[in-house]
Design a protein around this motif. Sequence first.
Motif, PDB file in Angstrom:
ATOM      1  N   SER A  44       4.784  -6.814   1.210  1.00 24.62           N
ATOM      2  CA  SER A  44       4.684  -5.243   1.351  1.00 24.62           C
ATOM      3  C   SER A  44       5.517  -4.604   0.407  1.00 24.62           C
ATOM      4  O   SER A  44       6.148  -5.215  -0.533  1.00 24.62           O
ATOM      5  CB  SER A  44       5.573  -5.121   2.807  1.00 24.62           C
ATOM      6  OG  SER A  44       5.022  -5.611   3.940  1.00 24.62           O
ATOM      7  N   THR A  45       5.415  -3.278   0.351  1.00 26.62           N
ATOM      8  CA  THR A  45       5.911  -2.333  -0.767  1.00 26.62           C
ATOM      9  C   THR A  45       7.345  -2.099  -0.468  1.00 26.62           C
ATOM     10  O   THR A  45       7.952  -2.174   0.699  1.00 26.62           O
ATOM     11  CB  THR A  45       5.248  -0.959  -0.690  1.00 26.62           C
ATOM     12  OG1 THR A  45       5.477  -0.265   0.494  1.00 26.62           O
ATOM     13  CG2 THR A  45       3.693  -1.271  -1.108  1.00 26.62           C
ATOM     14  N   PRO A  46       8.117  -2.080  -1.464  1.00 22.94           N
ATOM     15  CA  PRO A  46       9.543  -1.785  -1.514  1.00 22.94           C
ATOM     16  C   PRO A  46      10.003  -0.530  -0.448  1.00 22.94           C
ATOM     17  O   PRO A  46      10.868  -0.631   0.187  1.00 22.94           O
ATOM     18  CB  PRO A  46      10.142  -1.613  -2.698  1.00 22.94           C
ATOM     19  CG  PRO A  46       9.209  -2.406  -3.496  1.00 22.94           C
ATOM     20  CD  PRO A  46       7.712  -2.214  -2.910  1.00 22.94           C
ATOM     21  N   GLU A  47       9.028   0.441  -0.444  1.00 19.57           N
ATOM     22  CA  GLU A  47       9.167   1.811   0.268  1.00 19.57           C
ATOM     23  C   GLU A  47       9.007   1.288   1.792  1.00 19.57           C
ATOM     24  O   GLU A  47       9.789   2.148   2.708  1.00 19.57           O
ATOM     25  CB  GLU A  47       7.900   2.711  -0.058  1.00 19.57           C
ATOM     26  CG  GLU A  47       8.265   3.194  -1.363  1.00 19.57           C
ATOM     27  CD  GLU A  47       7.791   2.413  -2.597  1.00 19.57           C
ATOM     28  OE1 GLU A  47       8.046   2.825  -3.541  1.00 19.57           O
ATOM     29  OE2 GLU A  47       6.685   1.345  -2.109  1.00 19.57           O
ATOM     30  N   SER A  48       8.247   0.237   2.315  1.00 18.19           N
ATOM     31  CA  SER A  48       8.295  -0.193   3.641  1.00 18.19           C
ATOM     32  C   SER A  48       9.123  -1.270   3.912  1.00 18.19           C
ATOM     33  O   SER A  48       9.021  -1.961   4.814  1.00 18.19           O
ATOM     34  CB  SER A  48       6.812  -0.562   3.914  1.00 18.19           C
ATOM     35  OG  SER A  48       6.305  -1.445   2.781  1.00 18.19           O
TER      36      SER A  48
END
Length: 428
Positions: free
Chosen positions: A250-254
Amino acid sequence: MTSTQEQKKNYLLPIAMMIALFAMISFVTGLQNPMGIIVKNQFGASNFMSQLGNFANFIAYAFMGIPAGLLLQRIGYKKTALLAVAVGFAGVGIQYISGQAESFVVYLTGAFVCGFSMCMLNAVVNPMLNTLGGGGNKGNQLIQVGGSLNSLSATIVPVLVGYLIGNAAQASIKDANPALFIAMGIFALAFIVLFFMEIPEPHMIKEKAAVKDNHSALSFRHFILGAVAIFVYVGVEVGIPNIANLFMTSTPESGGLGIDTTIAGTVVGTYWFLMLIGRLVGASVGAKISSKAMLICAAVLGLIFVTLAMFMPVETKVSMPVFQSDISFGLAEVPIGIMFLVLCGLCTSVMWGGIFNLAVEGLGKYTAAASGFFMVMVCGGGILPLLQGAVADSTTYMTSYWVVFAGLAYMVYYALIGCKNVNKDIPV
């Protein structure tokens, strides 16, 4: 002597096929891990929804566990295995269609149908290998070989799928077609070989015998608690790598780590590789160490690893050895918590056998029925990761491992207290 040699020669092919089906069980089941990443990206699914394919695959055990045992008794090993292989081919085929239709619902349907097949195959391969091996030590040895290949297949799946489809976080179900074609091809080959083989059928019911019994496996407290332990164990075994894979990709933003899915696949593959190592070690020392002692050690060590994983800072990185797609080892830089989660593979590897042995001890004539009920409880592999995904959605990925912690704590309780047979007055 000649007759024995002839029998072994005749059964060499079915033995090889059953061991291959052991691998197929983990291959098709393991597909739901990388597929979870794909559907999360393709359909914008939450962590909870990404685990629905895995849930559909395992919840089928709740519906098919007992019927699978009845099928074995009524139509025998061969016909049950043929039916299971045909259903498996259909399930993977439906998942292929879901890619063409770009339908999440069709994908879940395929995963559910695959679950029926996996449950039926699980009900077939264990007793069949034991029978083909002539029972006793030889039969047990064949089951251990099958279990080891099962772990090896689980090791390869995330690595192979990562290699075939590239970045799963940017892929669609269509990109998983090569892996689905491999599964369908093996199912088709298995069906043809099984169709032309002769297999002994010692457990088919020849005639009906109505005998009323006031007791059953569920009359034993330690079996009921053991069935719950199996439910929890399969959920723990599957949840650890599945959520770790989501966390890494998963992306760092999520809230994720943003690690490339190919690298994440090698990390998850290493978890299953350690399960393979653990099973080989467990098989070699099983005659010297009791199931109770083995389960206590494995569950306590698992608790330590999961606790360390949750409380270690994400910023602390380590270069850990990982199992790569070219069947070699390399290094991957991951947070130290991920390394501790991967090490849990050593612990989960021996838990099934320990729980099963403790739960059926003293059941006598009720053991066969107990085995069928155990198949039903495998559905925990779909329910607990779903719950863990929901916790990850509402909190963080690492916080969700409190679900795993609770499961491991229950297994410690079962090994220490719950496994005691308090119903020895029941005639078996």
